[in-house]
Design a protein around this motif. Sequence first.
Motif, PDB file in Angstrom:
ATOM      1  N   ASN A  89       5.927  11.787   1.993  1.00  0.00           N
ATOM      2  CA  ASN A  89       7.054  11.263   2.771  1.00  0.00           C
ATOM      3  C   ASN A  89       7.527   9.900   2.277  1.00  0.00           C
ATOM      4  OD1 ASN A  89       6.927  13.509   4.509  1.00  0.00           O
ATOM      5  ND2 ASN A  89       5.330  12.523   5.739  1.00  0.00           N
ATOM      6  N   THR A  90       6.975   9.421   1.177  1.00  0.00           N
ATOM      7  CA  THR A  90       7.356   8.106   0.659  1.00  0.00           C
ATOM      8  C   THR A  90       8.638   8.218  -0.158  1.00  0.00           C
ATOM      9  OG1 THR A  90       5.025   7.506   0.549  1.00  0.00           O
ATOM     10  CG2 THR A  90       6.578   6.126  -0.668  1.00  0.00           C
ATOM     11  N   GLU A 116       0.821  -1.213   0.000  1.00  0.00           N
ATOM     12  CA  GLU A 116       0.000   0.000   0.000  1.00  0.00           C
ATOM     13  C   GLU A 116       0.855   1.263   0.000  1.00  0.00           C
ATOM     14  OE1 GLU A 116      -3.221   0.477  -0.139  1.00  0.00           O
ATOM     15  OE2 GLU A 116      -3.825  -1.631  -0.205  1.00  0.00           O
ATOM     16  N   GLU A 117       1.945   1.264   0.782  1.00  0.00           N
ATOM     17  CA  GLU A 117       2.736   2.487   0.933  1.00  0.00           C
ATOM     18  C   GLU A 117       3.442   2.869  -0.359  1.00  0.00           C
ATOM     19  OE1 GLU A 117       6.262   4.306   3.815  1.00  0.00           O
ATOM     20  OE2 GLU A 117       5.523   2.252   4.073  1.00  0.00           O
ATOM     21  N   GLN A 118       4.007   1.884  -1.060  1.00  0.00           N
ATOM     22  CA  GLN A 118       4.709   2.179  -2.301  1.00  0.00           C
ATOM     23  C   GLN A 118       3.752   2.347  -3.477  1.00  0.00           C
ATOM     24  OE1 GLN A 118       7.871   2.793  -2.983  1.00  0.00           O
ATOM     25  NE2 GLN A 118       8.546   2.601  -0.849  1.00  0.00           N
ATOM     26  N   TYR A 149       0.646   3.575  -3.311  1.00  0.00           N
ATOM     27  CA  TYR A 149       0.016   4.883  -3.162  1.00  0.00           C
ATOM     28  C   TYR A 149       0.990   5.804  -2.422  1.00  0.00           C
ATOM     29  CZ  TYR A 149      -4.262   2.318  -4.265  1.00  0.00           C
ATOM     30  OH  TYR A 149      -5.202   1.535  -4.867  1.00  0.00           O
ATOM     31  N   PRO A 150       2.020   6.292  -3.096  1.00  0.00           N
ATOM     32  CA  PRO A 150       3.045   7.084  -2.396  1.00  0.00           C
ATOM     33  C   PRO A 150       2.506   8.437  -1.964  1.00  0.00           C
ATOM     34  CG  PRO A 150       3.425   7.127  -4.755  1.00  0.00           C
ATOM     35  CD  PRO A 150       2.293   6.170  -4.532  1.00  0.00           C
ATOM     36  N   GLY A 151       3.040   8.899  -0.856  1.00  0.00           N
ATOM     37  CA  GLY A 151       2.690  10.216  -0.349  1.00  0.00           C
ATOM     38  C   GLY A 151       3.880  11.149  -0.392  1.00  0.00           C
TER      39      GLY A 151
END
Length: 247
Positions: free
Chosen positions: A169-170, A161-163, A165-167
């Motif tokens: 701070n990703t 999920e983190e990579q 849907y990067p934000g």
Amino acid sequence: MSDTEETSSDQQQQQQPSSAANLLKNAERMEAMNARIRLLAQKRNDSRRANKADVVEEDRKIKNPRHQIEEMKKEWELKDLEERQRCEEEGVDFERAKAMRTSVEEVRKRDVLLKRKKNPNKDALITGDYETMSLRQNERLTRNIKPDFNEYKRMKEALGEEQFYPGSNTIADGHHYPTTSALDRLATTVLDMQKTREKVHRRRMFDPDQEVTYINEKNRVFNKKLDQFYGKYTEDLREDLERGTAL
């Protein structure tokens, strides 16, 4: 019984019918007034409903201006059909009769609209609205994209999920690699754009007597722009460099 008592009793007997008549008249007057009030209330409600319907219709026209255009188009089609039927009944050529009634200004406006419809980017080039051209090109390119949901789910599971849907701070660590089909589609799109650009841009005639100061086509265009804006300021310096007398 005295005469006074008899007179008062006679007056009371005369007043009783008159009071009953007055009550009846008052009742009729109140009934007529109530009927009039009910009629006025009904008219007020009808007027309120009509005003509300007009407001809703006007708001719909404002939010959807194309509705008014469609209504005008329907009226024009109906008028055109009636005129065509009338010409058929009279045995007159409809196109000829229509051309005789059409003014020169209307013909010019129609020609301008047809040209604008065939080449919508021309107006953008004239007015400098490159944002519209870019948006139209983006819509044209994305229209041909067919999403692959299986590949989408597979990439989502592989990256997380983190990579996926990067934000802000990703940290992008290069785990996302496009598929072979996506790379082929990108290459095909770029090649098609190059072919279209070659067809659209008119090639300049090559002058064999002109001095060659470029190494490729882009460099030639760049040098031409430099000469257009700064040529008159550097003319003496270039001549001195050619003669070898520059300081």
